[in-house]
Design a protein around this motif. Structure first.
Motif, PDB file in Angstrom:
ATOM      1  N   SER A  11       0.861  -1.181   0.000  1.00  0.00           N
ATOM      2  CA  SER A  11       0.000   0.000   0.000  1.00  0.00           C
ATOM      3  C   SER A  11       0.894   1.225   0.000  1.00  0.00           C
ATOM      4  CB  SER A  11      -0.891   0.031   1.242  1.00  0.00           C
ATOM      5  OG  SER A  11      -1.544   1.292   1.345  1.00  0.00           O
ATOM      6  N   HIS A  17      -2.278   1.183   6.964  1.00  0.00           N
ATOM      7  CA  HIS A  17      -2.179   0.330   8.149  1.00  0.00           C
ATOM      8  C   HIS A  17      -1.203  -0.818   7.926  1.00  0.00           C
ATOM      9  CE1 HIS A  17      -6.250   2.273   8.789  1.00  0.00           C
ATOM     10  NE2 HIS A  17      -5.484   2.719   9.758  1.00  0.00           N
ATOM     11  N   ASN A  18      -1.040  -1.226   6.672  1.00  0.00           N
ATOM     12  CA  ASN A  18      -0.021  -2.244   6.394  1.00  0.00           C
ATOM     13  C   ASN A  18       1.376  -1.681   6.591  1.00  0.00           C
ATOM     14  OD1 ASN A  18      -1.194  -4.943   5.245  1.00  0.00           O
ATOM     15  ND2 ASN A  18      -2.523  -3.284   4.542  1.00  0.00           N
ATOM     16  N   PRO A  79      -2.440  -5.521   1.793  1.00  0.00           N
ATOM     17  CA  PRO A  79      -3.880  -5.333   1.945  1.00  0.00           C
ATOM     18  C   PRO A  79      -4.567  -6.101   0.817  1.00  0.00           C
ATOM     19  CG  PRO A  79      -2.955  -3.410   0.860  1.00  0.00           C
ATOM     20  CD  PRO A  79      -1.817  -4.382   1.117  1.00  0.00           C
ATOM     21  N   GLU A  80      -5.865  -6.002   0.747  1.00  0.00           N
ATOM     22  CA  GLU A  80      -6.598  -6.676  -0.329  1.00  0.00           C
ATOM     23  C   GLU A  80      -7.307  -5.622  -1.156  1.00  0.00           C
ATOM     24  OE1 GLU A  80      -8.496 -10.635   0.343  1.00  0.00           O
ATOM     25  OE2 GLU A  80     -10.311  -9.411   0.255  1.00  0.00           O
ATOM     26  N   ASN A  82      -9.959  -5.382  -4.148  1.00  0.00           N
ATOM     27  CA  ASN A  82     -10.916  -6.108  -4.995  1.00  0.00           C
ATOM     28  C   ASN A  82     -10.634  -7.610  -5.013  1.00  0.00           C
ATOM     29  OD1 ASN A  82     -12.413  -3.715  -5.861  1.00  0.00           O
ATOM     30  ND2 ASN A  82     -10.464  -3.149  -6.790  1.00  0.00           N
ATOM     31  N   GLY A  83     -10.424  -8.111  -3.832  1.00  0.00           N
ATOM     32  CA  GLY A  83     -10.289  -9.556  -3.667  1.00  0.00           C
ATOM     33  C   GLY A  83      -8.947 -10.138  -4.027  1.00  0.00           C
ATOM     34  N   ALA A 116      -6.577  -5.857   6.274  1.00  0.00           N
ATOM     35  CA  ALA A 116      -7.534  -5.263   5.341  1.00  0.00           C
ATOM     36  C   ALA A 116      -8.825  -4.988   6.099  1.00  0.00           C
ATOM     37  CB  ALA A 116      -7.782  -6.177   4.148  1.00  0.00           C
ATOM     38  N   TYR A 117      -9.683  -4.235   5.453  1.00  0.00           N
ATOM     39  CA  TYR A 117     -10.918  -3.814   6.115  1.00  0.00           C
ATOM     40  C   TYR A 117     -11.887  -4.976   6.334  1.00  0.00           C
ATOM     41  CZ  TYR A 117     -14.969  -0.844   7.105  1.00  0.00           C
ATOM     42  OH  TYR A 117     -16.039  -0.241   7.684  1.00  0.00           O
ATOM     43  N   GLY A 118     -11.904  -5.896   5.405  1.00  0.00           N
ATOM     44  CA  GLY A 118     -12.870  -6.986   5.444  1.00  0.00           C
ATOM     45  C   GLY A 118     -12.683  -7.915   6.638  1.00  0.00           C
ATOM     46  N   SER A 151      -9.164  -3.498   9.485  1.00  0.00           N
ATOM     47  CA  SER A 151      -8.042  -2.554   9.631  1.00  0.00           C
ATOM     48  C   SER A 151      -8.481  -1.123   9.944  1.00  0.00           C
ATOM     49  CB  SER A 151      -7.213  -2.549   8.343  1.00  0.00           C
ATOM     50  OG  SER A 151      -8.030  -2.220   7.221  1.00  0.00           O
ATOM     51  N   VAL A 152      -9.456  -0.659   9.172  1.00  0.00           N
ATOM     52  CA  VAL A 152      -9.836   0.752   9.255  1.00  0.00           C
ATOM     53  C   VAL A 152     -10.345   1.113  10.650  1.00  0.00           C
ATOM     54  CG1 VAL A 152     -11.397   2.494   8.277  1.00  0.00           C
ATOM     55  CG2 VAL A 152     -10.362   0.776   6.780  1.00  0.00           C
TER      56      VAL A 152
END
Ligand SMILES: Cc1cc2nc3c(=O)[nH]c(=O)nc-3n(C[C@H](O)[C@H](O)[C@H](O)COP(=O)(O)O)c2cc1C
Length: 187
Positions: A11, A17-18, A79-80, A82-83, A116-118, A151-152
């Motif tokens: 990122s 955050h990474n 991070p991720e 779009n998958g 990641a956020y997910g 993460s967020v």
């Protein structure tokens, strides 16, 4: 001599955050190891065989190859998007995968972690990174993983180094990577 672990962060944003996770790894490096956070992935052009000319490689890519060449191990933070894996990290892996058969990963140990956020913390992206880096010549420690979800929210107010659970897990990741460099068969 200290074990050199090169950290690559997928990122580019200043508040990543990474990146913070990588900063935590720098601080948490076990005795006998040091983590170097590579700066400059944004300056590396998209991999292009026409640019990859011996003796005339773009300076930013040559800098990455030199840092990787003198590293003993790699810690990738993804991070991720779009998958899957962000382009900037894939681009770095592609540059390090060449010259074919003689890339800078050179069988050295690689661990992939990230946030990641997910709800799964970017596992798809991190699995893709493991696949790519393994094909690119790294020795992926498949059972050493850390995917931090949300993460967020989780790191909105707290730097990962101050998050006791994450810092503990990251320290364990570093210990296992370090141990693998010191004694590959035992780790
Ligand atoms: C282009 C883009 C795509 C994203 N796709 C995903 C995704 O597929 N899964 C997920 O968990 N988060 C996704 N996110 C959210 C990121 O996980 C989140 O922004 C994360 O904190 C980014 O990492 P960073 O803080 O290191 O920049 C996406 C964010 C962006 C900007």
């Amino acid at each position: 001599m200290s074990v050199r672990i090169l950290a690559l962060v997928g990122s580019l944003r200043a508040g990543s955050h990474n990146r913070q996770l990588a900063e935590a790894a720098v601080k948490l490096a076990p005795e006998g190891a040091e983590v170097e956070l590579f700066e400059g992935l944004a300056e590396i052009p998209f991999y292009n065989e026409d640019l990859d000319v011996e003796g005339d490689v773009p300076a930013a890519a040559a800098k990455l190859r030199a840092a990787a060449g003198s590293a003993d191990a790699f810690l990738l933070f993804s991070p991720e998007y779009n998958g899957t894996i962000p382009a900037v990290l894939k681009n770095a892996i592609d540059w390090l995968s060449r010259p074919f058969g003689a890339g800078a990963f050179g069988g050295k140990p690689v661990v992939v972690v990230g946030t990641a956020y997910g709800q799964f913390g970017g596992v798809w992206a991190q699995d893709e990174a493991r696949k790519a880096v393994g094909i690119a010549g790294g020795t992926v420690l498949e059972d050493v993983k850390l995917s931090v979800a949300g993460s967020v929210v989780r790191f909105a107010e707290t730097h990962p180094v101050d998050d006791a659970e994450v810092a503990g897990q990251l320290a364990e990741v570093l210990n296992r990577l370090h141990a693998h460099v010191e004694a590959p068969a035992a780790a």
